[in-house]
Enzyme design. Structure first.
Site, PDB file in Angstrom:
ATOM      1  N   GLY A 150       0.809  -1.208   0.000  1.00  0.00           N
ATOM      2  CA  GLY A 150       0.000   0.000   0.000  1.00  0.00           C
ATOM      3  C   GLY A 150       0.841   1.255   0.000  1.00  0.00           C
ATOM      4  N   CYS A 151       1.150   1.747   1.178  1.00  0.00           N
ATOM      5  CA  CYS A 151       1.806   3.048   1.300  1.00  0.00           C
ATOM      6  C   CYS A 151       3.257   3.041   0.816  1.00  0.00           C
ATOM      7  CB  CYS A 151       1.726   3.522   2.746  1.00  0.00           C
ATOM      8  SG  CYS A 151       0.021   3.739   3.307  1.00  0.00           S
ATOM      9  N   ILE A 152       3.972   1.936   0.989  1.00  0.00           N
ATOM     10  CA  ILE A 152       5.350   1.869   0.504  1.00  0.00           C
ATOM     11  C   ILE A 152       5.361   1.896  -1.019  1.00  0.00           C
ATOM     12  CG2 ILE A 152       7.471   0.515   0.436  1.00  0.00           C
ATOM     13  CD1 ILE A 152       6.891   1.801   3.151  1.00  0.00           C
ATOM     14  N   THR A 155       4.242   5.313  -2.345  1.00  0.00           N
ATOM     15  CA  THR A 155       5.260   6.340  -2.121  1.00  0.00           C
ATOM     16  C   THR A 155       6.457   6.135  -3.034  1.00  0.00           C
ATOM     17  OG1 THR A 155       4.551   6.571   0.182  1.00  0.00           O
ATOM     18  CG2 THR A 155       6.735   7.409  -0.372  1.00  0.00           C
TER      19      THR A 155
END
Length: 213
Positions: A150-152, A155
């Site tokens: 998700g966030c990794i 980003t």
């Protein structure tokens, strides 16, 4: 990794960016909600990543790197969560005053470290992160935290799109399940950044910044 998949990607999606001259460490969403047993967001993979990240964060501080933390935090109404909070309703629990929305104490920010609040997966979306890194002359974003899929991942994609070299120490990111974790590490390394061992990052910091610490 599957040998046929490796052969399919070899020479096409396996280039290496390498470290730049001015890195920053971005610590993404290491919140107690992911590391507290029994919490809806709890993930053993994140607990392991936190454990592995303690030494890396300490080394980054010794080397004088900017250490920037992100956290997900929503208004009690959930209005700023938009469709993301509707898709994943458990995120609505990450509100001011909720202990599970606080940082895991093992990797909590120091008083002089920047904390960026975000409402979506990418640490860049709707935040000042890109401008902050650019103003500081940063060219490399070392990404640790959760979740890998998700966030990794989000980003890392935004980092390269903004002109920063994404470096992901594999031991220092975690997810709820090994399947999406490994698949996204493979894909990040193939297309968006370099997935490396934590030891390589520690060695880079020790050699590159030995004279500056």
């Amino acid at each position: 990794m599957n040998d046929s998949r490796e052969r399919n990607y070899a020479g096409v999606f396996d280039n290496r960016l390498g470290f730049g001259a001015r890195p920053a460490l971005i610590v993404i969403d290491f919140l107690q909600g992911y590391t507290s047993p029994g919490a809806p967001l709890f993930a053993e993979g994140v607990v392991r990543a936190v454990d592995e990240s303690v030494a890396l964060i300490a080394a980054a501080r010794v080397a004088g790197l900017p250490v920037i933390h992100t956290r997900v935090l929503f208004h009690a109404s959930g209005l700023d969560g938009g469709l993301f909070a509707r898709k994943v309703p458990v995120l609505r629990s990450l509100v001011p005053g909720e202990p599970l929305a606080e940082f895991d104490p093992r990797v909590a920010p120091q008083e002089d470290e920047l904390v960026i609040v975000k409402n979506y997966a990418s640490a860049f979306f709707g935040t000042s992160l890109a401008a902050t890194l650019t103003a500081a002359g940063i060219d490399t974003a070392i990404l640790i935290g959760c979740s890998t899929s998700g966030c990794i991942r989000a980003t890392a994609i935004d980092a390269i799109q903004h002109g920063f070299r994404p470096i992901v120490p594999r031991e220092c990111v975690g997810d709820r399940h090994d399947g999406p974790h490994e698949a996204n590490l493979f894909d990040i390394n193939a297309k968006y950044g370099d997935v490396v061992d934590k030891a390589e990052v520690l060695s880079y910091l020790a050699q590159r910044f030995a004279g500056d610490a």
